[in-house]
Design a protein around this motif. Structure first.
Motif: not given
Length: 483
Positions: A1-2, A29-32, A107-108
């Motif tokens: 989110m951040a 973001m894909a990794g997270l 996205w967020a």
């Protein structure tokens, strides 16, 4: 989110150079998202370590894990596509610059909405996504964006009023706590009705879909892909939280069948309208109206059986498969229409030879949206169809079959036009020139390929969708005792 919020702030400060942030944001973001999907089943986090009802619970259930992973894949691919071809009109160079902060804002908001169980914070995330969506729609048509804004504002006010009634009645807006105390009284039913109406507008379910076709069809291809894949899904996920978790003891079979009936009507209406279009992007936009209907068709199927795992997985996987396939279709459609310098389906002749990668991406997306094997769309619709037949819900089963046949009619009409011989020399065909799609064709091809590969991971995805499902392992969290 951040992380997306950080990228949004960085994109605002960097100006035109902010577009290069997607090269870092997409893999990060894909990794997270993958890390989140692999967390233990009971993964949850209380923000600030405040106990409920004061605290805000972030919970990685199966729906959140799959939706966040799909969101990362879609926005990452759309961002890389837009990096190669900024979504701007002639004379509107600032449009390409403002595109990136809006992407990160959406996205967020989407990630936060998929994770939180707090109804007011869900309202905040809805507004984040809606603000970004309206601005993205305005890049194509100001009139369509204003229409979208007014309708979305009405939906937001209805949802917020329902949240206010809920907190006045129960002194909490947490989904898990509401599931333990909700009663079928007038205030609760009114609150649920208001929130549902507002979210149905956000999700563009028939007959509250009027804003979607103009906004999606007029926006640039990357913006259309985000609107169709991301914006409408958040409203649907929040409705799932309300109907199957917070107010599961309040909702009855009749109300669930109303949602199922609206979903069935959306499938038929959206398909018929798509068949009537002679321009490609409106056809794809009306296809979204039809595909959203399947999500709500699943509501009575999930609640109508003792073992709802199949219908639940079918509903969740359809949402993910639609995100991937529809984003791919809009990106491919944008490249195709640019090549022919127009938007008529009849002008697509010869594209199969001129840009085979793009047409292949469009075709793979068609396979998933129709529900043909071995795609993710097939897995989802097979699970829904099996659940309908097991329950004797033959009307819903018929809609699932007929919807697939109608999708074949309008989607194959667009696809077959690409294989037609090139029309005689005219202004459109003359300006087409040699086109291959280049690096821009990789993004839609990758998304469409993922929609197909989903079908080979059906068992694993079904297992993920069941994590912390309300029908499987309900979470019981006692509120903090009052002093």
């Amino acid at each position: 989110m951040a992380a997306p919020l950080g990228f949004m702030a960085a994109a605002l400060m960097l100006g035109p150079s902010g577009r290069w942030l997607i090269l870092l944001a997409a893999p990060l973001m894909a990794g997270l998202a993958l890390w989140l999907a692999l967390l233990p089943p009971d993964a949850a986090y209380l923000v600030g370590q405040w106990d409920l009802p004061l605290g805000i619970l972030l919970r990685a259930d199966g729906v959140a894990r799959l939706m966040i992973l799909a969101t990362a894949l879609v926005i990452g691919a759309v961002g890389l596509h837009a990096l190669a071809e900024p979504p701007e009109k002639p004379g509107h160079a600032a449009q390409a610059e403002t595109f990136w902060p809006l992407v990160y804002l959406m996205w967020a908001g989407a990630n936060a909405g998929f994770l939180t169980t707090d109804l007011f914070n869900l309202y905040v995330t809805l507004e984040m996504v809606s603000l970004a969506a309206v601005a993205l729609a305005a890049m194509g048509s100001l009139a369509a964006a204003l229409r979208y804004f007014m309708i979305a504002l009405l939906g937001s006010l209805a949802y917020l009023l329902g949240v206010a009634l809920t907190v006045a009645r129960y002194d909490t807006v947490d989904v898990i706590l509401l599931a333990q105390v909700a009663e079928a009284d007038l205030a609760t039913l009114l609150a649920l009705g208001l929130m549902t109406a507002g979210l149905l507008i956000k999700a563009a379910l028939f007959p509250m879909h009027g804003w979607l076709p103009p906004a999606h069809a007029a926006a640039p291809a990357p913006a259309s892909a985000l609107l169709s894949a991301i914006a409408v899904k958040l409203g649907f996920v929040i409705l799932v939280r309300l109907w199957f978790e917070a107010f599961a003891a309040v909702t009855g079979p009749a109300a669930l069948h109303v949602l199922g009936g609206l979903g069935a009507a959306a499938v038929i209406y959206g398909s018929i309208q798509a068949m009537r279009q002679d321009r490609l992007k409106p056809l794809v936009a009306y296809s979204t109206v039809a595909q959203v209907g399947y999500l709500f068709l699943a509501f009575p199927l999930v609640a109508g059986t003792v073992e709802p795992s199949g219908a639940w997985a079918g509903m969740t996987l359809h949402g993910v498969a639609h995100m991937l396939a529809k984003a791919a279709m809009f990106l491919a459609a944008g490249l195709m229409l640019k090549a022919v310098a127009g938007d008529r389906i009849a002008d697509l002749g010869g594209l199969a030879q001129a840009m085979p990668l793009t047409v292949t991406a469009f075709g793979l997306a068609v396979v998933s949206l129709m529900g043909l094997p071995p795609s993710g769309g097939f897995t989802a619709k097979f699970l829904l169809l099996s659940a309908a037949i097991e329950q004797g819900a033959f009307l819903y089963a018929g809609v699932l079959v007929i919807g697939g046949l109608l999708a074949a009619v309008y989607l194959f009409r667009a696809l077959s036009a690409c294989f037609a011989p090139l029309a005689g020399a005219g202004p459109d065909t003359a300006s087409r020139g040699p086109v291959t799609g280049g690096v821009q064709a990789v993004a839609p091809l990758a998304l469409a390929g993922l929609a197909i590969v989903m079908g080979f991971a059906g068992t694993a995805l079904v297992d993920v969708s069941a994590i912390e499902a309300p029908w499987a392992t309900p979470t019981v969290i006692q509120p903090e005792a009052a002093p």
